[in-house]
Design an enzyme around this catalytic site. Structure first.
Site, PDB file in Angstrom:
ATOM      1  N   ASN A   9       0.905  -1.321   0.037  1.00  0.00           N
ATOM      2  CA  ASN A   9       0.114  -0.050  -0.065  1.00  0.00           C
ATOM      3  C   ASN A   9       0.833   1.336   0.035  1.00  0.00           C
ATOM      4  O   ASN A   9       1.471   1.523   0.994  1.00  0.00           O
ATOM      5  CB  ASN A   9      -1.043  -0.044   1.181  1.00  0.00           C
ATOM      6  CG  ASN A   9      -1.672   1.281   1.355  1.00  0.00           C
ATOM      7  OD1 ASN A   9      -1.830   2.157   0.299  1.00  0.00           O
ATOM      8  ND2 ASN A   9      -2.408   1.356   2.433  1.00  0.00           N
ATOM      9  N   TRP A  10       0.998   1.836  -1.038  1.00  0.00           N
ATOM     10  CA  TRP A  10       1.914   3.041  -1.263  1.00  0.00           C
ATOM     11  C   TRP A  10       1.328   4.319  -0.474  1.00  0.00           C
ATOM     12  O   TRP A  10       1.953   5.338  -0.583  1.00  0.00           O
ATOM     13  CB  TRP A  10       2.283   3.484  -2.597  1.00  0.00           C
ATOM     14  CG  TRP A  10       2.949   2.107  -3.617  1.00  0.00           C
ATOM     15  CD1 TRP A  10       3.394   1.052  -3.140  1.00  0.00           C
ATOM     16  CD2 TRP A  10       3.119   2.155  -4.901  1.00  0.00           C
ATOM     17  NE1 TRP A  10       3.882   0.405  -4.095  1.00  0.00           N
ATOM     18  CE2 TRP A  10       3.545   0.858  -5.274  1.00  0.00           C
ATOM     19  CE3 TRP A  10       2.751   3.330  -5.850  1.00  0.00           C
ATOM     20  CZ2 TRP A  10       4.168   0.666  -6.574  1.00  0.00           C
ATOM     21  CZ3 TRP A  10       3.137   2.522  -7.405  1.00  0.00           C
ATOM     22  CH2 TRP A  10       3.767   1.607  -7.469  1.00  0.00           C
ATOM     23  N   LYS A  11       0.115   4.169  -0.319  1.00  0.00           N
ATOM     24  CA  LYS A  11      -0.809   5.342   0.368  1.00  0.00           C
ATOM     25  C   LYS A  11      -0.553   6.515  -0.589  1.00  0.00           C
ATOM     26  O   LYS A  11      -0.473   6.474  -1.906  1.00  0.00           O
ATOM     27  CB  LYS A  11      -0.335   5.635   1.891  1.00  0.00           C
ATOM     28  CG  LYS A  11      -0.019   4.260   2.508  1.00  0.00           C
ATOM     29  CD  LYS A  11      -0.128   4.705   4.074  1.00  0.00           C
ATOM     30  CE  LYS A  11       0.230   3.618   4.788  1.00  0.00           C
ATOM     31  NZ  LYS A  11      -0.106   3.530   6.056  1.00  0.00           N
ATOM     32  N   HIS A  95      -9.696   0.207   5.204  1.00  0.00           N
ATOM     33  CA  HIS A  95      -8.387   0.742   5.658  1.00  0.00           C
ATOM     34  C   HIS A  95      -8.518   1.776   7.082  1.00  0.00           C
ATOM     35  O   HIS A  95      -9.262   2.565   6.800  1.00  0.00           O
ATOM     36  CB  HIS A  95      -7.631   1.342   4.743  1.00  0.00           C
ATOM     37  CG  HIS A  95      -6.021   1.401   5.179  1.00  0.00           C
ATOM     38  ND1 HIS A  95      -5.711   2.537   6.179  1.00  0.00           N
ATOM     39  CD2 HIS A  95      -4.732   0.580   5.035  1.00  0.00           C
ATOM     40  CE1 HIS A  95      -4.335   2.233   6.335  1.00  0.00           C
ATOM     41  NE2 HIS A  95      -3.751   1.153   5.756  1.00  0.00           N
ATOM     42  N   GLU A  97      -7.203   4.159   7.813  1.00  0.00           N
ATOM     43  CA  GLU A  97      -7.017   5.561   7.722  1.00  0.00           C
ATOM     44  C   GLU A  97      -8.220   6.108   7.098  1.00  0.00           C
ATOM     45  O   GLU A  97      -8.537   7.213   7.274  1.00  0.00           O
ATOM     46  CB  GLU A  97      -5.670   5.763   6.750  1.00  0.00           C
ATOM     47  CG  GLU A  97      -4.400   5.844   7.651  1.00  0.00           C
ATOM     48  CD  GLU A  97      -3.151   5.216   6.930  1.00  0.00           C
ATOM     49  OE1 GLU A  97      -3.128   5.097   5.554  1.00  0.00           O
ATOM     50  OE2 GLU A  97      -2.234   4.797   7.362  1.00  0.00           O
ATOM     51  N   GLU A 167      -4.890  -5.505  10.838  1.00  0.00           N
ATOM     52  CA  GLU A 167      -4.107  -4.294  11.089  1.00  0.00           C
ATOM     53  C   GLU A 167      -4.316  -3.639  12.407  1.00  0.00           C
ATOM     54  O   GLU A 167      -5.139  -2.642  12.444  1.00  0.00           O
ATOM     55  CB  GLU A 167      -4.096  -3.434   9.847  1.00  0.00           C
ATOM     56  CG  GLU A 167      -3.893  -4.020   8.252  1.00  0.00           C
ATOM     57  CD  GLU A 167      -3.475  -2.679   7.392  1.00  0.00           C
ATOM     58  OE1 GLU A 167      -2.248  -2.885   7.238  1.00  0.00           O
ATOM     59  OE2 GLU A 167      -4.327  -1.982   7.313  1.00  0.00           O
ATOM     60  N   GLY A 173       2.074   2.191  10.608  1.00  0.00           N
ATOM     61  CA  GLY A 173       3.211   3.372  10.607  1.00  0.00           C
ATOM     62  C   GLY A 173       3.944   3.837  11.522  1.00  0.00           C
ATOM     63  O   GLY A 173       4.295   5.086  11.787  1.00  0.00           O
ATOM     64  N   SER A 212       3.536  -2.044  10.027  1.00  0.00           N
ATOM     65  CA  SER A 212       4.973  -1.922  10.385  1.00  0.00           C
ATOM     66  C   SER A 212       5.892  -3.143   9.717  1.00  0.00           C
ATOM     67  O   SER A 212       6.822  -3.423  10.471  1.00  0.00           O
ATOM     68  CB  SER A 212       5.225  -1.294  11.494  1.00  0.00           C
ATOM     69  OG  SER A 212       4.672  -0.110  11.864  1.00  0.00           O
ATOM     70  N   GLY A 234       4.976   1.391   4.733  1.00  0.00           N
ATOM     71  CA  GLY A 234       6.320   2.013   4.457  1.00  0.00           C
ATOM     72  C   GLY A 234       7.299   1.132   3.715  1.00  0.00           C
ATOM     73  O   GLY A 234       7.955   1.564   2.767  1.00  0.00           O
TER      74      GLY A 234
HETATM   75  C1  PEP Z   1      -0.578   0.022   6.050  1.00  0.00           C
HETATM   76  O1  PEP Z   1      -0.661   0.956   5.341  1.00  0.00           O
HETATM   77  O2  PEP Z   1      -1.665  -0.774   5.880  1.00  0.00           O
HETATM   78  C2  PEP Z   1       0.354  -0.383   6.710  1.00  0.00           C
HETATM   79  C3  PEP Z   1       0.263  -1.549   7.428  1.00  0.00           C
HETATM   80  O3  PEP Z   1       1.466   0.562   6.721  1.00  0.00           O
HETATM   81  P1  PEP Z   1       2.885   0.190   7.516  1.00  0.00           P
HETATM   82  O4  PEP Z   1       3.392  -0.872   6.857  1.00  0.00           O
HETATM   83  O5  PEP Z   1       3.543   1.395   7.227  1.00  0.00           O
HETATM   84  O6  PEP Z   1       2.526   0.367   8.975  1.00  0.00           O
END
Ligand code: PEP
Length: 250
Positions: A9-11, A95, A97, A167, A173, A212, A234
């Protein structure tokens, strides 16, 4: 089909230049990833570039969000039919976010889940608890509640064509990762919950862990019985680290 899925997931992190470099690296290294289906989730403006660059690879493409409506007066939104024209085969729904920053509730998440399936695209349903909820001992009830909201709307059988991503919000993040045992406990609970309503779908359901994930944490996480891959933020922005996570899939 590969047992595991490793999804990046590049966000909202991209430019034409960084996307070109990332896709080049992924193309060069993807063949070394033997045991995972890789999926990338670029921001919408880079879908065409991604589709062209990945055309000769086995890397799949997803989008980070979608509009549940077919078409019409929805300023700023993108439809499933549009995404499909660019080779999209996965959609992230729910998600954390989107839930936190754009007030997407369970009902809207369920609508997006169903609309995605109706277009023969696979939804990746994201669920997870906040730190406060974990500290209050609510992790399993929050997560299974988020799953149940989709079961109520779409039925348990709909999980035959869906992926779940657990998640923990406190791990996204932040550099904090759930321990393999903490993650496994929740993954097992998700599978057990689905087993009660849709036993035929439960065993085959892919449940990804996200929060993460790095190349060094992936191996032990992926070794857990109910962890079927990862949703990576990330560490998916660099080809090397994303591919190394892919190679951790056994
Ligand atoms: C995500 O965006 O779903 C995610 C798990 O991000 P990160 O790996 O940066 O925690």
């Amino acid at each position: 089909m590969a047992k595991m899925i490793v999804a990046g997931n590049w966000k909202m992190n991209a430019s034409k230049e960084t996307v070109a470099a990332l896709l080049k690296g992924l193309k060069q290294g993807a063949l070394a990833v033997k045991n995972a289906q890789l999926v990338v989730f670029p921001p919408f403006p880079y879908l065409a570039q991604t589709q062209i660059e990945l055309a000769d690879t086995r890397i799949a493409i997803g989008v980070q969000n979608i509009c549940a409506a077919d078409n019409g007066a929805y300023t700023g939104e993108v439809s499933l039919a549009m995404a499909k024209e660019f080779g999209v085969s996965y959609v992230l729904v729910g998600h954390s976010e989107r839930r936190a920053l754009y007030a997407e509730g369970d009902a809207q998440v369920a609508l997006k889940f169903m609309a995605t399936q109706a277009m023969q695209i696979t939804p990746i349903l994201c669920v997870g608890e906040t730190l406060e909820q974990r500290e209050q001992g609510l992790t399993i009830s929050v997560v299974t509640g988020q799953i149940q909201a989709v079961i109520d709307a779409a039925g348990g059988a709909s999980f035959a064509n869906a992926v779940v991503a657990y998640e923990p919000v406190w791990a996204i993040g932040t550099g904090l990762t759930a321990s393999p045992a903490q993650a496994q406990e929740v993954h097992q609970a998700i599978r057990a919950h689905l087993e009660r309503v849709a036993p035929e779908q439960a065993a085959g359901l892919k449940i990804l862990y996200g929060g993460s994930v790095t190349a060094s944490s992936a191996q032990e996480l992926f070794a857990q019985a109910d962890i079927d891959g990862g949703l990576v933020g990330g560490a998916s922005l660099q080809a090397d680290s994303f591919l190394a996570i892919g190679q951790a899939a056994k």
